[in-house]
Write an enzyme that holds these catalytic residues in place. Structure first.
Site, mmCIF file in Angstrom:
data_model
loop_
_atom_site.group_PDB
_atom_site.id
_atom_site.type_symbol
_atom_site.label_atom_id
_atom_site.label_comp_id
_atom_site.label_asym_id
_atom_site.label_seq_id
_atom_site.Cartn_x
_atom_site.Cartn_y
_atom_site.Cartn_z
ATOM 1 N N CYS A 1 74.573 79.929 51.523
ATOM 2 C CA CYS A 1 73.505 79.368 50.700
ATOM 3 C C CYS A 1 72.581 80.461 50.180
ATOM 4 C CB CYS A 1 72.708 78.381 51.524
ATOM 5 S SG CYS A 1 72.169 79.100 53.077
ATOM 6 N N GLU B 1 67.449 71.987 53.448
ATOM 7 C CA GLU B 1 67.846 73.338 53.029
ATOM 8 C C GLU B 1 69.043 73.119 52.125
ATOM 9 O OE1 GLU B 1 66.359 76.053 54.059
ATOM 10 O OE2 GLU B 1 65.039 75.068 55.485
HETATM 11 P P1 NAP Z 1 77.311 68.395 51.469
HETATM 12 O O1 NAP Z 1 78.527 67.859 50.851
HETATM 13 O O2 NAP Z 1 76.007 67.982 50.943
HETATM 14 O O3 NAP Z 1 77.439 68.077 53.017
HETATM 15 C C1 NAP Z 1 76.460 68.482 53.914
HETATM 16 C C2 NAP Z 1 76.422 67.535 55.098
HETATM 17 O O4 NAP Z 1 75.996 66.249 54.670
HETATM 18 C C3 NAP Z 1 77.774 67.341 55.757
HETATM 19 O O5 NAP Z 1 77.584 67.244 57.149
HETATM 20 C C4 NAP Z 1 78.231 66.003 55.203
HETATM 21 O O6 NAP Z 1 79.109 65.333 56.047
HETATM 22 C C5 NAP Z 1 76.912 65.271 55.124
HETATM 23 N N1 NAP Z 1 76.900 64.152 54.206
HETATM 24 C C6 NAP Z 1 77.497 64.044 53.010
HETATM 25 N N2 NAP Z 1 77.195 62.873 52.459
HETATM 26 C C7 NAP Z 1 76.403 62.212 53.324
HETATM 27 C C8 NAP Z 1 75.766 60.937 53.332
HETATM 28 N N3 NAP Z 1 75.873 60.114 52.312
HETATM 29 N N4 NAP Z 1 75.041 60.592 54.408
HETATM 30 C C9 NAP Z 1 74.899 61.422 55.446
HETATM 31 N N5 NAP Z 1 75.479 62.634 55.488
HETATM 32 C C10 NAP Z 1 76.211 63.028 54.442
HETATM 33 O O7 NAP Z 1 77.306 69.972 51.399
HETATM 34 P P2 NAP Z 1 78.475 70.959 51.787
HETATM 35 O O8 NAP Z 1 79.467 70.933 50.671
HETATM 36 O O9 NAP Z 1 78.965 70.740 53.158
HETATM 37 O O10 NAP Z 1 77.730 72.335 51.819
HETATM 38 C C11 NAP Z 1 77.642 73.180 50.724
HETATM 39 C C12 NAP Z 1 76.276 73.160 50.134
HETATM 40 O O11 NAP Z 1 75.300 73.369 51.150
HETATM 41 C C13 NAP Z 1 76.063 74.256 49.141
HETATM 42 O O12 NAP Z 1 75.488 73.727 47.999
HETATM 43 C C14 NAP Z 1 75.110 75.215 49.839
HETATM 44 O O13 NAP Z 1 74.271 75.911 48.960
HETATM 45 C C15 NAP Z 1 74.358 74.337 50.740
HETATM 46 N N6 NAP Z 1 73.892 75.056 51.916
HETATM 47 C C16 NAP Z 1 72.573 75.301 52.063
HETATM 48 C C17 NAP Z 1 72.117 76.000 53.179
HETATM 49 C C18 NAP Z 1 70.664 76.292 53.370
HETATM 50 O O14 NAP Z 1 70.294 76.744 54.441
HETATM 51 N N7 NAP Z 1 69.833 76.043 52.418
HETATM 52 C C19 NAP Z 1 73.022 76.448 54.114
HETATM 53 C C20 NAP Z 1 74.349 76.168 53.933
HETATM 54 C C21 NAP Z 1 74.785 75.474 52.814
HETATM 55 P P3 NAP Z 1 80.684 65.363 55.785
HETATM 56 O O15 NAP Z 1 81.120 66.772 55.857
HETATM 57 O O16 NAP Z 1 81.219 64.544 56.914
HETATM 58 O O17 NAP Z 1 80.886 64.766 54.442
#
Ligand code: NAP
Length: 649
Positions: A296, A257
């Protein structure tokens, strides 16, 4: 020093020995917690889930798992005041937190009750009807679902620290698959508090849930074909994880997602003064200010008829002027902080990039005067509305994950499906119009690019749950840019954690395997009327053959008089002859059902409590005066309701 959040791994709490990452309060900049998973043995966590958690969950039937979820949700509900306090440090107002905390607990309750109502008191779920294959009926097919033998690794985004965990955990528990939760670092302190209560509640068997608080490390290296990675976050991280060998070589299931350039389309009929115009203004304004636009599902592209652009800008301006940005602990504040200064800077950069294709018509991304807070220490930003000035791609491609939306004017006769599709696939879209022809066309064009579409008008407004709120009953997810995944959707959400298998064999074999009597399988005459057999003693396939009864013209006339149903096919011989299906008077279908009950019911007080209804009732063959009918009933399926003291046959 600030508290280091503990992980819960292989039945014990683990605290990393290093300094870790310091998480600060989004509004004040004060330290809140430290996060680190250094030294955590992720292989042991995966093993523990497979060896202990999975078998523990799968010793429970679906009904027992549903009951466990209810116990869990009740426990969390009793403790939620503490979560609301902690949530303030994420920048969320109390209203924002309701969607996350109460929404997450509510979702758990919904899955519990759907499970109790829709899943059997067993371990295997039959999917759909039996497929007849052989002509003689000795060889049939049936799809079934069984629990995956692996583990669900949740990787969650920062913006829903509670809901994001529970909306994945609840269906996984029902499916009988253990979970490892990896929260986003930035809001992990809130997830950790809920996790401590989940473990303390004892509602779930040991190993059913573990907590990996910190970097995911090498956990994916231990996953394979029986496991699921349920990711929520940015498209960039999704792409990195999707490329891992666990997914590409070992075929772990991967559900993403991700970000989404969701649109909301205002219909040309919704001019100033209509309820739909007001609804649109309210919805767009609410979307960009709820959680400071960090959802999101937020409306990023507001598509508006060219002729209404000025009116929409004035309407939104009037509403946004009332927004009070500041420390969410202050009661007057209606929009809190973004989750971190880093996030605020990313949003400012995105607004600058959008500026190549749009002009700012409301707000200044670089200036805000927050209430009760220091703008240098808190991640505050004013709501910003942009207006696309040409036909460039940026508004359809750049997600400013904050209180930002872009108005996109469209001309008469525009292809709105194609315009929506420029987002590359979205989680949700909305159409605000009271013109059914416009709505029909917009839905036909936009639906292939969306996981969910809200159609909002004056009639649904009072009950509408809004553009941005995913519902546990409906699917959440979207194609393409939105990640291509799917979650929730009632029991559909449970099936994502199960394996579908096509079984082929005799009706007897399939009856034995599924616990559901299959037409053609052996029937048993229990020698007593089935109504006299207690629930526990009734056997699948126990059958009863009734006496015969002749249907007479007098029956038909008495039934017509009693029910008031004088349809010509029952009452008028001449007219009934002209009917090509009947060629003469026939009995009422409902009379046959009533007469059937008269043939099979055993009237004395006994184990049967009530008639629950009839699924798939069809009248396949006309019954005429002089025809004889009889009834055969067989016990097809039994399901005991957990804790209710009764069940359904
Ligand atoms: P993110 O930077 O991609 O992080 C999401 C998750 O992935 C966090 O738990 C992060 O951990 C983890 N992560 C990052 N790099 C990783 C890696 N190399 N290996 C394993 N895990 C890793 O996203 P975000 O900034 O937290 O969230 C914002 C984004 O999420 C926005 O673009 C939003 O649109 C999207 N979103 C989508 C939905 C949906 O339902 N479609 C819902 C909410 C948000 P750490 O925090 O420890 O780095």
């Amino acid at each position: 020093m600030t508290e280091m959040l503990a992980s819960y791994a292989a039945g014990a709490w683990y605290t990393a020995p290093d300094e870790g990452t310091v998480v600060v309060d989004a509004a004040t900049g004060d330290p809140v917690a430290r996060v680190s998973a250094t030294g955590l043995d992720t292989r042991e966590m995966v093993d523990h889930a497979r060896r202990v958690g999975g078998p523990g969950l799968r010793r429970l039937t679906f009904q027992a798992r549903a009951a466990a979820l209810k116990e869990l949700a009740t426990h969390l509900d009793a403790n939620k005041a503490a979560y609301h306090e902690l949530s303030l440090a994420t920048g969320a107002t109390r209203r924002d937190s309701t969607g996350d905390i109460d929404g997450g607990i509510g979702t758990t309750f919904v899955f519990s009750s759907r499970g109790r109502r829709e899943l059997p008191d067993g371990f295997l779920l039959a999917d759909g009807d039996v497929e007849p294959i052989g002509k003689e009926g000795t060889f049939v097919g049936q799809h079934v679902y069984t629990s995956l033998r692996g583990v669900v690794l949740q990787v969650n985004a920062f913006n829903f620290p509670v809901w994001g965990m529970l909306e994945k955990l609840a269906p996984a528990v029902l499916a009988g698959v253990p979970t490892i939760v990896k929260p986003a670092t930035q809001t992990a302190h809130l997830t950790a508090a809920v996790m401590r209560d989940i473990i303390a509640s004892g509602a779930l068997p040991e190993g059913a849930v573990q907590f990996l608080c910190g970097s995911a490390g090498d956990v994916l290296d231990h996953l394979g074909g029986e496991d699921v990675v349920a990711f929520t976050g940015s498209a960039t991280t999704a792409a990195a994880l999707r490329g891992n060998d666990a997914v590409t070589a070992r075929a772990a299931r991967f559900n993403a997602e991700t970000d989404s350039l969701n649109c909301s389309i205002l219909g040309p009929d919704a001019t100033v003064g209509t309820p739909e115009f007001d609804l649109y203004i309210k919805e767009v304004s609410r979307e960009i200010t709820t959680k400071a636009g960090q959802r999101c599902t937020c409306i990023r592209r507001a598509m508006v008829p060219e002729s209404l652009v000025d009116d929409v800008i004035s309407g939104i301006r009037a509403r946004l002027d009332k927004v009070v940005v500041g420390n969410p602990r202050n009661e007057t504040v209606t929009m809190g902080a973004l989750v971190s200064l880093h996030q605020r800077d990313e949003v400012r950069d995105a607004v600058a990039a959008l500026g190549r294709a749009a002009e700012t018509v409301y707000g200044d991304p670089m200036w805000v005067e927050p209430v009760d807070a220091d703008p240098e220490r808190g991640a505050f930003m004013a709501p910003v509305v942009l207006l696309a000035t040409g036909d460039r791609p940026e508004p359809h491609e750049i997600e400013a994950f904050g209180p930002v939306t872009t108005l996109i004017p469209y001309g008469a006769g525009a292809d709105l499906g194609a315009l929506a599709a420029r987002g590359g696939g979205s989680l949700v879209g909305s159409i605000v119009s009271y013109d059914p022809d416009f709505v029909r066309e917009a839905v036909a064009g936009a639906a292939p690019y969306h996981g969910r579409l809200l159609i909002l008008d004056r009639d649904s407004a009072a009950e509408s749950t809004g553009h941005g709120t995913p519902m546990p009953q409906l699917v959440h997810g979207g194609p393409g840019r939105a990640g291509g995944g799917e979650e929730l959707g009632g029991i559909r959400g449970v099936l994502h954690y199960m394996q579908r298998t096509a079984l082929q064999g005799t009706p007897d074999v399939l009856t034995a395997v599924t616990g559901r009597w299959v037409r053609g399988a052996r029937q048993r005459d229990p020698q007593v009327h089935p109504f006299r057999i207690p629930f526990g003693a009734l056997v699948i396939g126990d059958s009863f053959n009734s006496q015969e009864r002749e249907v007479t013209l007098a029956d038909i006339e008495r039934f017509a008089a009693l029910s008031g149903d004088h349809f010509y096919a029952h009452m008028d011989e001449v007219a009934a002859r002209r009917n090509p299906l009947f060629g003469g008077r026939v009995a009422h279908g409902y009379f046959l059902i009533a007469a059937a009950a008269g043939l099979f019911v055993e009237p004395e007080f006994g184990p049967v409590l009530a008639n629950y209804g009839i699924d798939a009732l069809r009248f396949l063959k006309p019954v005429k005066p002089g025809d004889r009918i009889r009834v055969r009933i067989s016990c097809k399926e039994k399901s005991l309701r957990a804790g209710a003291g009764y069940g359904e046959v």
